[in-house]
Each structure stands twice: as C-alpha cells, then as structure tokens.
Design an enzyme around this catalytic site. Sequence first.
Site, mmCIF file in Angstrom:
data_model
loop_
_atom_site.group_PDB
_atom_site.id
_atom_site.type_symbol
_atom_site.label_atom_id
_atom_site.label_comp_id
_atom_site.label_asym_id
_atom_site.label_seq_id
_atom_site.Cartn_x
_atom_site.Cartn_y
_atom_site.Cartn_z
ATOM 1 N N LYS A 198 0.825 -1.207 0.000
ATOM 2 C CA LYS A 198 0.000 0.000 0.000
ATOM 3 C C LYS A 198 0.860 1.258 0.000
ATOM 4 C CE LYS A 198 -2.539 2.728 3.411
ATOM 5 N NZ LYS A 198 -1.519 3.394 4.213
ATOM 6 N N ASN A 199 1.803 1.330 0.945
ATOM 7 C CA ASN A 199 2.514 2.600 1.102
ATOM 8 C C ASN A 199 3.521 2.866 -0.018
ATOM 9 O OD1 ASN A 199 0.958 3.321 3.232
ATOM 10 N ND2 ASN A 199 2.409 2.673 4.808
ATOM 11 N N ARG A 212 -4.216 10.273 3.310
ATOM 12 C CA ARG A 212 -2.966 10.878 3.746
ATOM 13 C C ARG A 212 -1.984 11.061 2.579
ATOM 14 N NH1 ARG A 212 -1.637 14.088 7.454
ATOM 15 N NH2 ARG A 212 0.586 14.176 7.747
ATOM 16 N N CYS A 218 -5.606 8.366 8.609
ATOM 17 C CA CYS A 218 -5.898 7.876 9.950
ATOM 18 C C CYS A 218 -5.438 8.899 10.977
ATOM 19 C CB CYS A 218 -5.157 6.563 10.196
ATOM 20 S SG CYS A 218 -5.795 5.194 9.234
ATOM 21 N N ARG A 244 -0.449 15.276 12.766
ATOM 22 C CA ARG A 244 0.405 14.758 11.700
ATOM 23 C C ARG A 244 0.913 15.926 10.857
ATOM 24 N NH1 ARG A 244 -2.125 9.248 9.269
ATOM 25 N NH2 ARG A 244 -0.024 9.148 8.427
ATOM 26 N N ASP A 254 5.535 19.800 8.201
ATOM 27 C CA ASP A 254 6.533 20.875 8.176
ATOM 28 C C ASP A 254 7.834 20.462 7.483
ATOM 29 O OD1 ASP A 254 6.549 19.247 10.658
ATOM 30 O OD2 ASP A 254 8.432 20.296 11.020
ATOM 31 N N ASP A 313 3.389 0.526 12.340
ATOM 32 C CA ASP A 313 2.188 -0.001 11.682
ATOM 33 C C ASP A 313 1.898 -1.462 12.045
ATOM 34 O OD1 ASP A 313 1.860 2.458 10.544
ATOM 35 O OD2 ASP A 313 2.672 1.905 8.580
ATOM 36 N N ARG A 332 -9.292 0.363 3.441
ATOM 37 C CA ARG A 332 -8.392 1.352 2.825
ATOM 38 C C ARG A 332 -7.049 0.726 2.476
ATOM 39 N NH1 ARG A 332 -7.459 6.379 6.438
ATOM 40 N NH2 ARG A 332 -5.829 6.399 4.907
#
Length: 431
Positions: free
Chosen positions: A24-25, A95, A119, A124, A127, A308, A400
């Site tokens: 996923k990521n 996200r 999430c 979160r 910056d 995670d 998701r």
Amino acid sequence: MILEKYVIRGGNRLNGDVTISGAKNAAVAIIPATVLVSGPCRIENVPKISDVTLLLEIMRTMGASIKVINDTTLEIDCTFIRSSKAPYDLVRKIRASYYLIGALLGRCHSAEVGMPGGCYFGIRPIDQHIKGFEALGANVEVKNGFVHANAPDGLHGANMYLDVVSVGATINIMLASVLADGTTVIENCAKEPHIVDVANFLNSLGADIKGAGTDVIKIRGVDKLHGGTYAIIPDQIEAGTFLAAVTATGGDVRIHNIIPKHLDCITAKLEEMGAEIEEDDDTIHIRRTGPLMRTNIKTLPYPGFPTDMQPQLTTALCLAQGTSVITESVWDNRYRYVNELKRMGAQIQVDGKIAIVEGVDRLTAAPIKACDLRAGAAMIIAGLVAQGETEIEDIEYIERGYEDIVGKFSALGADIRRVHFPDAEPLAEAR
Ligand code: EPU
C-alpha cells in the site's frame, strides 16, 4: 453511511497458504509519482484497496489517463495532465495525497492540494515536507485548508537535513527534486522499503537517485522521465499482519510473495513470542504450537519495529503468558484501540507512549470498532482469538489498506464474514 461490518467467530487456528498483495505505502507514492513522467507507466502488483481507488479518482480529475490492464496492473499516462490543483473533497480522505504536492511541484512548478487526511493518531504535521520544498526554491503557503506551492523560477537542487525521520517527507522531497536543476542531498532520511521502491521506480524511468535505503539520498536532477513498466514490492505490513494473526491463534501457514529481509524486524519479535519461522526466497513459513510468550516492543523507524505493526502485536500479547511493555515512539496517540480490547477482557494500562499488557487467559467477544487501518487489523486478530462472535464496525478503515482481507483469512480457516448492517446477512460478494 457504512452498511457493512465483519462478524468473526473466534477459536479457529489458521492453516494453509496466503498470498500477499502489492505494498500500500509504495503504491500510494508510486501512483502520484507518475505525474512526473512523460509517457505511459505500466504498474504491476497494484493492491486492490480503497486508498488506491481514491488516488486514481483524484488523478483522473486532474487529467491523467488510467487504463486497467488486468486485476493488478494499471497503465497511467500523465503526459497531458490538465491541472495542478487536486480536489479537496477527495484529497482530505487520504494521507498520501500529500505526494501530489511534490510530484506537481516537480512537474508543473506549481501545486494546489488540500491538506491531507488519513488515519488519526495525533497531530500529523508536514513541516518537513514544506521545509524541503522551500529549500528547493518553492514558496509554500498553507491557507484555507490548501497547500499552495509555487516555484516560478523552477526548482534548484539543495542540501537539507530532516529534523525528524519522516517517510512522507523523504519521498515527497525526492519527487520534487527528480526534475530539478542540479543536485539535491537529503540527510537523516527514512529508510523504509517503500522509499527504496519509489526510488527504484523513478530510476527505472531515467531518474538519477542514489542512496535510497540509507540515511543520505542524493538526487541529480534530469530533464525528463520516460514511460516504462514497474512491479510494486509486496506489502511488508500485510505480511506482518498475517504473521501476527498466526502467532496469536496458533496454526501453520505459508505466506507467499514476500521479501523476507523486509520482515526481519517483525519475525524477530514473533520468535520471542513462540512462533517458529522459516524463510525461503519469497515465502515465509510460520507455525506456533507451543505457548504464547510475553515480550517488549519499541516502535522505531525502519529497520526498527514498525509502528504499523504495533496494534496487531499488542493484541496478540493480550493472551501471552506474563507482562509485556509496548513503547510507541513514532506517533503520539496510537493506542485508541486499547479501549476496544478492554471491552473484550484485555488487561492493558496506557500511560502516554507506553502500554503495559498483562496477559489474560481469554478474550470474550464484544461489539468493537476499527479506530484506524492497523487498529482495525488488530481488531480482526482479537476477533479470531476471542470466545464467541465478535462484530467489528467502521471496517472502511481496514479496507483502505488490506486487499480482500475477509477472503484471505477465510481461506486460512477463519470464520469471518462481511455482513450487511444491521440485517447481518452475508454480502453476495466480499470485496
Ligand atoms: N513528522 C513531523 N513533521 C513532518 C512529517 C512527520 O514532525 O513533516 C513526524 C510525525 O508526526 C511522526 C513522525 O514524524 O511523529 C513520522 O511520520 P512520517 O512522516 O514518517 O509518517 P507518514 O509519512 O505520514 C507513513 C505511513 C504511515 C506510517 C508512518 C511511519 C504512508 C502513506 N503512511 O506516514 O502508515 O505509520 O509512515 O512509518 O506511507 C499505515 O499504513 O497504516 C500508516 C499510517
């Protein structure tokens, strides 16, 4: 309104084979990265999850041409992207939409993207992403829920040092600098496998990125990226979730399509908990027949134990012999799910970033909810080991990021169904 929930009758040990989907990521970064490319990108091993569906919808509204080649392969062509503005109503749900800022800035020297959602587990901030874009010469302003980034004179390579180790900032700065003029050096980078995957994807299309997977990444800007074909790596966290589930329930499972090295940080802990693990080229074999034992866990950026996986392991430890201490050092507020476990009889005390888990003999079924994606996966594990029938609501969080989780657990012998709410009738077809 969400009309489905999962119903799990606990007590079955897991046995058999399961195949892991694409990460996923990595997928949610590689898909926006195609914005940088002139020409079609064929992407293989794409997971069928709702975050990917949403991201593709956002990209379509911006003018990307997307073809579904088969179940796991997409072709994305952003040659004629029309807009550097990403719609707020879609962006706020995911996200990873922040990767569109880096990609659009790199390609169009301008980006207008709604502040990202995702999430909730504490503030979160982005910056470090902004600091990186500014170092490359962009003006960045956050106003009325949007990030406005502009570089009318183009982007220029720069040296920068991240104040915190951030997956998102590392990838986003990489995306913005790939087509910049000159060389960019990012120090104190995150080293997660998906960072290496995004760099490999971009390099396969003509980028010049060195050092991904180490603390320092060096990007020499190139004029153009060309189309190509790339296969996304397997999902480390999906594999870890099945490993944690088997450790919790006991049983004997072979997990296919994995990269064993990516799982070392997880399997080391599971062995301490009593799992027996054997690795092959792209398969891992896990068994637990003996007692479930306590351990301590501290989450850290890769190659440390992944945040995670924290909710799934904490849940398994609820039934371990003895007391386990969990320290969450990445996110401020990632224990909201603990209240759900307590309703099932778990003994957990949370004090700030520390959770102390006293192992109990049994968990008992209760109506619970998924507080976020990984907490949702942890609730499935709780349901699998609990006595009685557990109902899990808010499953949209789980879907998701996990492809066909009901089908995959069912194939391993779990008694899990996705049912209409409140009628409790099985759906004709599980996603
Ligand atoms: N941080 C800052 N400033 C920034 C960016 C991050 O202070 O500009 C802080 C965060 O507040 C946090 C820490 O740095 O305390 C790490 O955040 P990071 O930027 O690494 O997280 P992320 O990129 O927003 C990704 C994953 C998360 C995963 C984290 C940590 C994606 C889309 N999300 O988030 O995955 O928890 O890295 O590994 O890649 C999930 O898959 O369930 C998930 C939440």
